[in-house]
Write a protein that holds these residues in place. Structure first.
Motif, PDB file in Angstrom:
ATOM      1  N   GLU A  91       6.740  13.881  -4.638  1.00 36.25           N
ATOM      2  CA  GLU A  91       7.837  13.027  -4.617  1.00 36.25           C
ATOM      3  C   GLU A  91       8.210  12.797  -3.208  1.00 36.25           C
ATOM      4  OE1 GLU A  91      12.440  12.159  -6.692  1.00 36.25           O
ATOM      5  OE2 GLU A  91      11.423  14.233  -6.930  1.00 36.25           O
ATOM      6  N   THR A  92       8.178  13.690  -2.495  1.00 34.07           N
ATOM      7  CA  THR A  92       8.563  13.531  -0.935  1.00 34.07           C
ATOM      8  C   THR A  92       7.605  12.540  -0.443  1.00 34.07           C
ATOM      9  OG1 THR A  92       9.393  15.866  -0.764  1.00 34.07           O
ATOM     10  CG2 THR A  92       8.729  14.694   1.183  1.00 34.07           C
ATOM     11  N   TYR A  93       6.137  12.638  -0.626  1.00 30.10           N
ATOM     12  CA  TYR A  93       5.262  11.855  -0.005  1.00 30.10           C
ATOM     13  C   TYR A  93       5.606  10.421  -0.573  1.00 30.10           C
ATOM     14  CZ  TYR A  93       0.835   9.087   0.971  1.00 30.10           C
ATOM     15  OH  TYR A  93       0.279   8.271   1.217  1.00 30.10           O
TER      16      TYR A  93
ATOM     17  N   ALA B  58       6.322   7.468   2.341  1.00 25.46           N
ATOM     18  CA  ALA B  58       5.438   6.183   2.312  1.00 25.46           C
ATOM     19  C   ALA B  58       6.180   4.939   1.754  1.00 25.46           C
ATOM     20  CB  ALA B  58       4.228   6.692   1.573  1.00 25.46           C
ATOM     21  N   GLY B  59       7.360   5.120   1.132  1.00 28.98           N
ATOM     22  CA  GLY B  59       8.203   3.817   0.744  1.00 28.98           C
ATOM     23  C   GLY B  59       7.514   3.285  -0.423  1.00 28.98           C
ATOM     24  N   ILE B  60       6.635   4.152  -1.244  1.00 31.57           N
ATOM     25  CA  ILE B  60       6.101   3.390  -2.463  1.00 31.57           C
ATOM     26  C   ILE B  60       6.852   3.538  -3.765  1.00 31.57           C
ATOM     27  CG2 ILE B  60       4.168   3.995  -4.105  1.00 31.57           C
ATOM     28  CD1 ILE B  60       2.724   5.468  -1.653  1.00 31.57           C
ATOM     29  N   PRO B  61       7.095   2.346  -4.218  1.00 37.25           N
ATOM     30  CA  PRO B  61       8.141   2.233  -5.468  1.00 37.25           C
ATOM     31  C   PRO B  61       7.550   2.928  -6.527  1.00 37.25           C
ATOM     32  CG  PRO B  61       7.368   0.152  -4.479  1.00 37.25           C
ATOM     33  CD  PRO B  61       6.734   1.095  -3.833  1.00 37.25           C
ATOM     34  N   HIS B  62       8.410   3.831  -7.013  1.00 34.67           N
ATOM     35  CA  HIS B  62       8.234   4.690  -8.414  1.00 34.67           C
ATOM     36  C   HIS B  62       9.519   4.837  -9.226  1.00 34.67           C
ATOM     37  CE1 HIS B  62       9.673   7.476  -5.022  1.00 34.67           C
ATOM     38  NE2 HIS B  62       9.959   8.224  -6.304  1.00 34.67           N
ATOM     39  N   GLU B  63       9.126   5.377 -10.392  1.00 35.20           N
ATOM     40  CA  GLU B  63      10.171   5.901 -11.252  1.00 35.20           C
ATOM     41  C   GLU B  63       9.752   7.257 -11.670  1.00 35.20           C
ATOM     42  OE1 GLU B  63      10.314   3.916 -15.501  1.00 35.20           O
ATOM     43  OE2 GLU B  63       9.686   2.562 -14.109  1.00 35.20           O
TER      44      GLU B  63
ATOM     45  N   GLY C 237      -3.311   2.194   2.096  1.00 38.46           N
ATOM     46  CA  GLY C 237      -3.515   2.549   3.495  1.00 38.46           C
ATOM     47  C   GLY C 237      -2.942   4.045   3.830  1.00 38.46           C
ATOM     48  N   ASP C 238      -3.493   4.432   5.085  1.00 39.83           N
ATOM     49  CA  ASP C 238      -3.043   5.567   5.741  1.00 39.83           C
ATOM     50  C   ASP C 238      -1.686   5.279   6.437  1.00 39.83           C
ATOM     51  OD1 ASP C 238      -2.973   8.297   5.922  1.00 39.83           O
ATOM     52  OD2 ASP C 238      -4.826   8.358   7.236  1.00 39.83           O
ATOM     53  N   THR C 239      -0.736   4.907   5.776  1.00 44.31           N
ATOM     54  CA  THR C 239       0.538   4.601   6.644  1.00 44.31           C
ATOM     55  C   THR C 239       1.200   5.757   7.351  1.00 44.31           C
ATOM     56  OG1 THR C 239       1.786   4.974   4.640  1.00 44.31           O
ATOM     57  CG2 THR C 239       1.063   2.732   4.966  1.00 44.31           C
ATOM     58  N   LEU C 240       1.018   7.174   6.885  1.00 49.40           N
ATOM     59  CA  LEU C 240       1.548   8.051   7.274  1.00 49.40           C
ATOM     60  C   LEU C 240       0.925   8.842   8.316  1.00 49.40           C
ATOM     61  CD1 LEU C 240       3.545   9.694   4.372  1.00 49.40           C
ATOM     62  CD2 LEU C 240       4.475   8.349   6.280  1.00 49.40           C
ATOM     63  N   ASP C 241      -0.410   8.908   8.249  1.00 50.37           N
ATOM     64  CA  ASP C 241      -1.233   9.620   9.228  1.00 50.37           C
ATOM     65  C   ASP C 241      -2.036   8.760  10.317  1.00 50.37           C
ATOM     66  OD1 ASP C 241      -0.367  11.736   7.753  1.00 50.37           O
ATOM     67  OD2 ASP C 241      -2.153  12.157   6.516  1.00 50.37           O
TER      68      ASP C 241
ATOM     69  N   ALA D 160       4.976  16.445   3.508  1.00 52.15           N
ATOM     70  CA  ALA D 160       5.371  16.593   2.274  1.00 52.15           C
ATOM     71  C   ALA D 160       5.139  17.937   1.802  1.00 52.15           C
ATOM     72  CB  ALA D 160       4.842  15.580   1.640  1.00 52.15           C
ATOM     73  N   THR D 161       4.044  18.416   2.104  1.00 54.77           N
ATOM     74  CA  THR D 161       3.465  19.887   1.478  1.00 54.77           C
ATOM     75  C   THR D 161       4.545  20.979   2.396  1.00 54.77           C
ATOM     76  OG1 THR D 161       1.435  19.308   1.144  1.00 54.77           O
ATOM     77  CG2 THR D 161       1.820  21.386   1.325  1.00 54.77           C
ATOM     78  N   ALA D 162       4.923  20.863   3.801  1.00 53.12           N
ATOM     79  CA  ALA D 162       5.226  22.024   4.381  1.00 53.12           C
ATOM     80  C   ALA D 162       6.895  22.056   4.051  1.00 53.12           C
ATOM     81  CB  ALA D 162       5.236  21.539   6.065  1.00 53.12           C
ATOM     82  N   TYR D 163       7.336  20.737   3.754  1.00 55.51           N
ATOM     83  CA  TYR D 163       8.731  20.515   3.340  1.00 55.51           C
ATOM     84  C   TYR D 163       8.995  21.174   1.768  1.00 55.51           C
ATOM     85  CZ  TYR D 163      12.972  18.667   0.885  1.00 55.51           C
ATOM     86  OH  TYR D 163      14.271  18.629   0.113  1.00 55.51           O
ATOM     87  N   ALA D 164       7.973  20.981   0.946  1.00 53.18           N
ATOM     88  CA  ALA D 164       8.141  21.328  -0.391  1.00 53.18           C
ATOM     89  C   ALA D 164       8.054  23.071  -0.322  1.00 53.18           C
ATOM     90  CB  ALA D 164       6.944  21.052  -1.161  1.00 53.18           C
TER      91      ALA D 164
END
Length: 241
Positions: free
Chosen positions: A27-29, A33-38, A77-81, A193-197
């Motif tokens: 969910e953090t990722y 990444a700004g990916i729309p989701h529900e 795409g690899d928007t975060l890395d 995302a993993t470190a925060y989790a």
């Protein structure tokens, strides 16, 4: 853009994003990444790997948080890395594997097998199920977790040894984070995302097992959790002391 459906349990236990660090990670990722989701509750009969979280994209079900992220990178795409060099990616990979393949199993033991931890977990976890199911569900899950931990190896150790493993993982995470704003520098990456989790997992579960106290003794981990949470989970409010 097709809306992704994230299947995971609905509660926000103890003010945390999720019981599961893998659900928190994914969910953090998605938020980073700004990916729309529900978000919808899971149906374990449909879970591709028999675990949560899993997602549905264009009618396709995908399990495992990292495989989901890999698929999203292929699609978007690899928007975060993109800014990371090969050494940073290697460090991020090593941290992710340490937390997911080591720390996670200490967490399972201290919540499900340790009697004091289970007393804290049980009432909050039980809210997800009808009261009539709880007397049957909890012994079944505990047997399954005990067997999995025995096979994986963590369940063969004493509680003191398990706590020591978790503390050393937190020491390593704290040392790598250092004074940086994010795990690998001044910009967030997917590895955050993993470190925060796992920071949420260590600092948010309200049981004094020896891990909670050790995590609280790391000011940079405490501040990192608060910073990540404020930016990507503002609806949860400030971290509880």
């Amino acid at each position: 853009m097709t809306t992704l459906v994230l299947h995971q349990p609905p509660p926000r236990p103890w003010g945390m994003p999720s019981f599961s660090p893998f659900c928190t990670k994914l969910e953090t990722y998605l938020r980073m990444a700004g990916i729309p989701h529900e978000v919808r509750p899971p149906d374990m009969r449909r879970a591709p790997k028999g675990k949560i979280p899993y997602v549905e994209i264009d009618g396709r079900l995908i399990g495992d948080s990292q495989l989901v992220i890999d698929e999203l990178v292929r699609r978007h795409g690899d928007t975060l890395d993109a800014q990371l060099d090969s050494k940073q990616r290697a460090i991020g990979h090593a941290v992710r594997r340490m937390l997911e393949e080591g720390t996670y199993f200490t967490t399972l033991h201290l919540r499900w097998i340790d009697e004091d931890g289970f007393r804290v977990l049980r009432p909050e976890f039980g809210k997800m199920f009808p009261p009539a199911l709880r007397p049957l569900l909890f012994p079944m899950v505990r047997r399954s977790v005990r067997s999995a931990l025995r096979g994986q190896g963590t369940g063969r150790h004493t509680k003191d040894e398990i706590v020591s493993f978790a503390r050393r993982d937190l020491d390593a995470l704290s040392a790598i984070l250092g004074e940086s704003e994010y795990l690998l520098g001044d910009r967030p990456s997917s590895y955050d995302a993993t470190a925060y989790a796992f920071c949420e997992s260590a600092l948010g579960f309200p049981h004094p097992s020896g891990v909670l106290e050790h995590a609280r003794s790391k000011p940079n981990l405490v501040a990192y959790r608060a910073r990540m949470r404020e930016r990507w989970f503002p609806e949860l409010g400030p971290v509880r002391s």
